[in-house]
Design a protein around this motif. Structure first.
Motif, PDB file in Angstrom:
ATOM      1  N   GLY A 171       0.779  -1.213  -0.114  1.00  0.00           N
ATOM      2  CA  GLY A 171      -0.036   0.087   0.014  1.00  0.00           C
ATOM      3  C   GLY A 171       0.698   1.375   0.110  1.00  0.00           C
ATOM      4  O   GLY A 171       2.027   1.368  -0.632  1.00  0.00           O
ATOM      5  N   SER A 172       0.335   2.315   0.533  1.00  0.00           N
ATOM      6  CA  SER A 172       0.995   3.752   0.687  1.00  0.00           C
ATOM      7  C   SER A 172       2.262   3.520   1.723  1.00  0.00           C
ATOM      8  O   SER A 172       3.151   4.244   1.481  1.00  0.00           O
ATOM      9  CB  SER A 172       0.057   4.830   1.129  1.00  0.00           C
ATOM     10  N   GLU A 179      -5.230   1.739   5.845  1.00  0.00           N
ATOM     11  CA  GLU A 179      -6.831   1.643   6.056  1.00  0.00           C
ATOM     12  C   GLU A 179      -7.215   1.661   4.790  1.00  0.00           C
ATOM     13  O   GLU A 179      -6.851   2.419   3.680  1.00  0.00           O
ATOM     14  CB  GLU A 179      -7.405   2.521   6.876  1.00  0.00           C
ATOM     15  N   ASN A 180      -8.225   1.182   4.428  1.00  0.00           N
ATOM     16  CA  ASN A 180      -9.147   0.828   3.035  1.00  0.00           C
ATOM     17  C   ASN A 180      -7.908   0.658   1.840  1.00  0.00           C
ATOM     18  O   ASN A 180      -8.130   1.093   0.767  1.00  0.00           O
ATOM     19  CB  ASN A 180      -9.793   2.514   2.919  1.00  0.00           C
ATOM     20  N   TYR A 181      -7.352  -0.345   2.054  1.00  0.00           N
ATOM     21  CA  TYR A 181      -6.276  -0.943   1.201  1.00  0.00           C
ATOM     22  C   TYR A 181      -7.204  -1.676   0.134  1.00  0.00           C
ATOM     23  O   TYR A 181      -7.984  -2.444   0.371  1.00  0.00           O
ATOM     24  CB  TYR A 181      -5.509  -1.968   1.908  1.00  0.00           C
ATOM     25  N   THR A 182      -6.969  -1.339  -1.082  1.00  0.00           N
ATOM     26  CA  THR A 182      -7.569  -1.747  -2.568  1.00  0.00           C
ATOM     27  C   THR A 182      -6.566  -2.724  -3.312  1.00  0.00           C
ATOM     28  O   THR A 182      -6.979  -2.894  -4.674  1.00  0.00           O
ATOM     29  CB  THR A 182      -8.302  -0.842  -3.112  1.00  0.00           C
ATOM     30  N   LEU A 239      -2.045 -17.388   3.451  1.00  0.00           N
ATOM     31  CA  LEU A 239      -0.631 -17.274   2.806  1.00  0.00           C
ATOM     32  C   LEU A 239      -1.012 -17.348   1.325  1.00  0.00           C
ATOM     33  O   LEU A 239      -0.414 -18.305   0.658  1.00  0.00           O
ATOM     34  CB  LEU A 239       0.293 -18.151   3.337  1.00  0.00           C
ATOM     35  N   GLN A 240      -1.555 -16.213   0.713  1.00  0.00           N
ATOM     36  CA  GLN A 240      -1.900 -16.231  -0.642  1.00  0.00           C
ATOM     37  C   GLN A 240      -1.150 -14.890  -1.297  1.00  0.00           C
ATOM     38  O   GLN A 240      -1.165 -13.921  -0.527  1.00  0.00           O
ATOM     39  CB  GLN A 240      -3.400 -16.337  -0.881  1.00  0.00           C
ATOM     40  N   PRO A 241      -1.002 -15.127  -2.520  1.00  0.00           N
ATOM     41  CA  PRO A 241      -0.290 -13.890  -2.926  1.00  0.00           C
ATOM     42  C   PRO A 241      -1.262 -12.656  -3.132  1.00  0.00           C
ATOM     43  O   PRO A 241      -0.472 -11.519  -2.958  1.00  0.00           O
ATOM     44  CB  PRO A 241       0.163 -14.213  -4.396  1.00  0.00           C
ATOM     45  N   GLU A 242      -2.469 -12.670  -3.196  1.00  0.00           N
ATOM     46  CA  GLU A 242      -3.458 -11.599  -3.171  1.00  0.00           C
ATOM     47  C   GLU A 242      -3.353 -11.049  -1.888  1.00  0.00           C
ATOM     48  O   GLU A 242      -4.208  -9.738  -1.872  1.00  0.00           O
ATOM     49  CB  GLU A 242      -4.701 -11.916  -3.718  1.00  0.00           C
ATOM     50  N   ASN A 243      -3.061 -11.524  -0.840  1.00  0.00           N
ATOM     51  CA  ASN A 243      -3.390 -10.928   0.594  1.00  0.00           C
ATOM     52  C   ASN A 243      -2.160 -10.163   1.075  1.00  0.00           C
ATOM     53  O   ASN A 243      -2.103  -9.696   2.102  1.00  0.00           O
ATOM     54  CB  ASN A 243      -3.471 -12.116   1.580  1.00  0.00           C
TER      55      ASN A 243
END
Length: 480
Positions: A171-172, A179-182, A239-243
């Protein structure tokens, strides 16, 4: 068992060499194909692995931490010490990392992850991984995961390699919760295999020493820098790449806490997860680097003085080298690929993706391997709707030990294609089928551009040993 003492500064570390079937099958690697004179195959190639760096982690499996732990889990820094199940907080030794080391040879990096024990029912059914930060900003670029690794042997089954192409991991604020990570984490699949194929891209396995040791090996071609930081993971479903980063995806209130004194105790959505801080590879850090362990800045405690390196687990050398204390290296056998013949009734498939500079569908001597990774090459068994064998965004894919028969090689890309996007090829017994995929650099000016890349697959293409199909090459248009 053969033991070697490696000196790391003033610290002595006993590393056990399990000279069992798992390493015997790996000591005689051939650099070009990974095939031995007896027809067996290996993963390791190049010289002895050397230049270790180590990471130590907390042992959570003590009586004081039976139902939780007060130290070591720092959610705010993306550091987790959670080898417990949700709610009932049952300890899982197969998710508890004790130590990790990295080594390399001319072709591969190798990472060993020492765990505190096997699953209560035996084996290692978890997911184990290595995360790499190539630009040292705390934001990972590459992730290698191995699910349920094979005992006492290398296997690519269940091994995946991912890359974060859009740079949103973390994220940032990398490693800190946003918060509000997309973001979508590691969204690009670089390599994946659903069966046990012999691939020099990535493989994993584990062996039982004093504790279980998971070994993960992956090609240096996957890493875009010789200087990077690395850390390891052990986990389960989360433990998945999208997480990634996990503290961006799982809010503290949802994740729970392993600390009995926390208002968020017990664990909830983020259970059965353990990771380490990071160490460096290729250099000794002089300044603070986000996510890197504090003691990594003292090179005397992190660099092993060794010419030839072998550790417990599946890491093994192929040149018979010796270490600093005279321990024996590999068997030093001479690999021989038998002119490409396996000798065991299986076959090989080589897929090469190159830059078709003149757009003629044939790889000329001055046309290099493709550098653009805006495509995926998939290999399926029998038909183009058959079971997925492997997918990769690498320019060169060498799959060995395949059952003879038909395979579909497909290109998934948003670019224009010169030829149909799927080809059926026949992998011969004790031989090699070769498929060339050319990336079209001429764009719409190319007279060979396929007007409809979604058309049905070409008729079956049968390739003899070492024969290249040049008439049915797939070209990708890089200049639409």
């Amino acid at each position: 068992m053969n033991k070697k003492i490696l000196t790391i500064g003033s610290v002595f570390i006993t590393i056990v060499l399990a000279l069992t079937a798992c390493t015997n099958g790996m000591d005689t690697a051939n650099e070009s194909s990974g095939m031995n004179a007896d027809g067996s195959t290996t993963f390791v190639s190049g010289t002895s692995a050397s230049a270790i760096r180590m990471i130590s982690d907390i042992n959570t499996g003590t009586s004081e931490s039976e139902n939780g732990i007060e130290m070591g889990d720092v959610y705010e820094e993306n550091r987790f010490e959670r080898p417990f199940t949700a709610s009932d907080m049952v300890y899982r030794p197969d998710i508890d990392i004790l130590e990790a080391v990295i080594a390399s040879n001319e072709v591969h990096y190798f990472v060993n992850i020492q765990l505190n024990g096997e699953h209560p029912d035996g084996g290692l059914p978890g997911i184990y991984g290595v995360e790499i930060d190539t630009d040292l900003d705390g934001r990972g670029e590459l992730l290698v995961l191995a699910q349920s690794p094979t005992q006492d042997d290398w296997s690519s089954n269940g091994v995946q390699v991912y890359r974060d192409n859009n740079g949103d991991v973390g994220g940032s604020t990398p490693l800190q919760p946003d918060e509000n990570y997309t973001g979508d984490g590691y969204e690009k699949t670089i390599f994946s295999s659903s069966i046990d194929i012999d691939s020099e891209i990535a493989a994993a396995g584990w062996t039982q020493d004093d504790q279980p040791i998971v070994s993960i090996g992956f090609s240096k071609a996957l890493v875009e820098s010789e200087e990077f930081s690395w850390g390891v993971w052990a986990g389960s479903d989360s433990l998945q790449p999208e997480n990634f980063d996990l503290n961006d995806t799982f809010a503290m209130a949802d994740a729970g806490s392993p600390d009995p004194d926390s208002e968020y105790y017990p664990l909830s959505a983020l259970e059965l997860i353990d990771n380490t801080c990071r160490n460096t590879s290729g250099f000794s850090p002089q300044n603070s680097i986000t996510g890197v362990c504090e003691d990594a800045y003292d090179s005397e405690t992190t660099i092993a003085q060794s010419d030839g390196f072998y550790t417990g687990g599946l890491i093994g050398g192929d040149d018979g080298g010796t270490g600093d204390n005279g321990g024996n290296g590999g068997d030093g056998g001479n690999g021989d690929n038998g002119d490409g013949e396996n000798g065991d009734g299986t076959g090989n498939l080589l897929v090469v993706t190159y830059e078709d500079l003149n757009g003629d569908g044939t790889q000329d001597p001055d046309e290099p391997l493709a550098l653009n990774d805006d495509f995926n090459v998939s290999v399926r068994a029998n038909t183009c709707d058959g079971p997925l064998i492997s997918e990769s965004a690498l320019a060169e894919i060498n799959l060995a030990g395949l059952e003879p028969g038909d395979y579909c090689v497909g290109v998934d890309t948003g670019l224009d294609l010169v030829a149909p996007s799927q080809q059926i090829i026949e992998v011969p017994e004790n031989g090699t089928a070769i498929v060339d995929l050319g990336l079209d650099l001429l764009g719409e000016e190319n007279p060979n551009l396929d007007p409809d890349p979604d058309e049905d697959t070409d008729p079956d293409i049968e390739l003899d040993l070492d024969e290249t199909s040049t008439d049915e090459d797939s070209g990708l248009d890089l200049l639409p």
